[in-house]
Design a protein around this motif. Structure first.
Motif, PDB file in Angstrom:
ATOM      1  N   PHE A  10       1.802 -22.603   1.098  1.00  0.00           N
ATOM      2  CA  PHE A  10       2.991 -22.744   0.250  1.00  0.00           C
ATOM      3  C   PHE A  10       4.260 -22.673   1.100  1.00  0.00           C
ATOM      4  O   PHE A  10       5.202 -23.443   0.903  1.00  0.00           O
ATOM      5  N   ASP A  11       4.292 -21.738   2.058  1.00  0.00           N
ATOM      6  CA  ASP A  11       5.505 -21.484   2.833  1.00  0.00           C
ATOM      7  C   ASP A  11       5.764 -22.513   3.924  1.00  0.00           C
ATOM      8  O   ASP A  11       6.880 -22.616   4.427  1.00  0.00           O
ATOM      9  N   THR A  12       4.767 -23.285   4.297  1.00  0.00           N
ATOM     10  CA  THR A  12       4.934 -24.304   5.332  1.00  0.00           C
ATOM     11  C   THR A  12       5.700 -25.490   4.756  1.00  0.00           C
ATOM     12  O   THR A  12       5.342 -25.981   3.678  1.00  0.00           O
ATOM     13  N   PRO A  13       6.764 -25.951   5.431  1.00  0.00           N
ATOM     14  CA  PRO A  13       7.473 -27.136   4.919  1.00  0.00           C
ATOM     15  C   PRO A  13       6.488 -28.289   4.692  1.00  0.00           C
ATOM     16  O   PRO A  13       5.710 -28.630   5.575  1.00  0.00           O
ATOM     17  N   GLY A  14       6.514 -28.835   3.480  1.00  0.00           N
ATOM     18  CA  GLY A  14       5.605 -29.921   3.119  1.00  0.00           C
ATOM     19  C   GLY A  14       4.209 -29.456   2.735  1.00  0.00           C
ATOM     20  O   GLY A  14       3.361 -30.262   2.375  1.00  0.00           O
ATOM     21  N   GLN A  44       2.983 -31.231  -8.764  1.00  0.00           N
ATOM     22  CA  GLN A  44       4.278 -31.856  -9.016  1.00  0.00           C
ATOM     23  C   GLN A  44       5.346 -30.786  -9.252  1.00  0.00           C
ATOM     24  O   GLN A  44       6.458 -30.890  -8.743  1.00  0.00           O
ATOM     25  N   LYS A  45       5.001 -29.748 -10.001  1.00  0.00           N
ATOM     26  CA  LYS A  45       5.938 -28.650 -10.242  1.00  0.00           C
ATOM     27  C   LYS A  45       6.261 -27.927  -8.937  1.00  0.00           C
ATOM     28  O   LYS A  45       7.427 -27.678  -8.609  1.00  0.00           O
ATOM     29  N   LEU A  46       5.233 -27.575  -8.173  1.00  0.00           N
ATOM     30  CA  LEU A  46       5.441 -26.809  -6.942  1.00  0.00           C
ATOM     31  C   LEU A  46       6.253 -27.596  -5.911  1.00  0.00           C
ATOM     32  O   LEU A  46       7.093 -27.025  -5.216  1.00  0.00           O
ATOM     33  N   THR A  47       6.021 -28.896  -5.819  1.00  0.00           N
ATOM     34  CA  THR A  47       6.746 -29.692  -4.828  1.00  0.00           C
ATOM     35  C   THR A  47       8.162 -30.029  -5.289  1.00  0.00           C
ATOM     36  O   THR A  47       8.989 -30.435  -4.476  1.00  0.00           O
ATOM     37  N   SER A  48       8.454 -29.827  -6.580  1.00  0.00           N
ATOM     38  CA  SER A  48       9.801 -30.134  -7.082  1.00  0.00           C
ATOM     39  C   SER A  48      10.721 -28.913  -7.075  1.00  0.00           C
ATOM     40  O   SER A  48      11.872 -29.005  -7.508  1.00  0.00           O
ATOM     41  N   LEU A  49      10.223 -27.766  -6.601  1.00  0.00           N
ATOM     42  CA  LEU A  49      11.074 -26.574  -6.547  1.00  0.00           C
ATOM     43  C   LEU A  49      12.267 -26.847  -5.629  1.00  0.00           C
ATOM     44  O   LEU A  49      12.140 -27.586  -4.652  1.00  0.00           O
ATOM     45  N   PRO A  50      13.428 -26.249  -5.938  1.00  0.00           N
ATOM     46  CA  PRO A  50      14.681 -26.631  -5.267  1.00  0.00           C
ATOM     47  C   PRO A  50      14.880 -26.012  -3.874  1.00  0.00           C
ATOM     48  O   PRO A  50      15.973 -25.618  -3.523  1.00  0.00           O
ATOM     49  N   PHE A  51      13.809 -25.919  -3.088  1.00  0.00           N
ATOM     50  CA  PHE A  51      13.936 -25.452  -1.707  1.00  0.00           C
ATOM     51  C   PHE A  51      12.803 -26.072  -0.896  1.00  0.00           C
ATOM     52  O   PHE A  51      11.748 -26.395  -1.426  1.00  0.00           O
ATOM     53  N   GLN A  52      13.056 -26.254   0.395  1.00  0.00           N
ATOM     54  CA  GLN A  52      12.055 -26.878   1.257  1.00  0.00           C
ATOM     55  C   GLN A  52      11.076 -25.865   1.829  1.00  0.00           C
ATOM     56  O   GLN A  52       9.899 -26.145   1.959  1.00  0.00           O
ATOM     57  N   SER A  53      11.588 -24.687   2.193  1.00  0.00           N
ATOM     58  CA  SER A  53      10.689 -23.687   2.765  1.00  0.00           C
ATOM     59  C   SER A  53      11.095 -22.304   2.294  1.00  0.00           C
ATOM     60  O   SER A  53      12.230 -22.077   1.867  1.00  0.00           O
ATOM     61  N   CYS A  54      10.144 -21.393   2.370  1.00  0.00           N
ATOM     62  CA  CYS A  54      10.357 -20.012   1.956  1.00  0.00           C
ATOM     63  C   CYS A  54       9.333 -19.149   2.676  1.00  0.00           C
ATOM     64  O   CYS A  54       8.434 -19.653   3.345  1.00  0.00           O
ATOM     65  N   THR A  55       9.470 -17.845   2.513  1.00  0.00           N
ATOM     66  CA  THR A  55       8.522 -16.909   3.110  1.00  0.00           C
ATOM     67  C   THR A  55       8.133 -15.870   2.069  1.00  0.00           C
ATOM     68  O   THR A  55       9.007 -15.212   1.510  1.00  0.00           O
TER      69      THR A  55
END
Length: 117
Positions: A10-14, A44-55
């Motif tokens: 989840f935390d890895t960009p892309g 689709q929901k997870l990839t549309s979240l308004p940030f590219q990366s997180c931890t």
């Protein structure tokens, strides 16, 4: 092993698109009260979240066997730091894992909630 794999992916960009392999068409996600079903809709929901990366930083993880078919309930609490933000958000997430093939599981239920306390 599941929790570490899930949040690392989840935390890895892309990486969120790769989580599709963990869900099936019967899988359900409730994200902050919004419900969706099926691997495609969930990703689709997870990839549309308004940030590219997180931890994600996991604080607690509890597991219990679930039902007669070998399921597992996993409850996670922790902190989520979104890119560009200075203060982490507290979150809780519950997964119900069900056996798919011998030795493998899929996410049947996934409930995510930020904790605003």
């Amino acid at each position: 092993a599941f929790v570490g794999h899930y949040y690392k992916t989840f935390d890895t960009p892309g990486g969120r698109g790769q989580l599709a392999a963990l869900y099936q068409e019967t899988s359900m996600l409730t994200w902050e009260g919004q419900k969706m079903q099926g691997a495609q809709n969930i990703v689709q929901k997870l990839t549309s979240l308004p940030f590219q990366s997180c931890t994600h930083h996991v604080s607690t993880m509890d597991c219990q066997p679930s039902g007669q078919t070998g399921g597992i309930i996993v409850s996670v609490t922790g902190q989520l730091l979104v890119e560009g933000e200075q203060h982490p958000l507290k979150f809780s997430q519950v997964f119900q894992l069900m056996p798919s093939t011998p030795g493998n599981y899929f996410v049947l239920n996934d409930i995510f909630r930020l904790n605003y306390a």
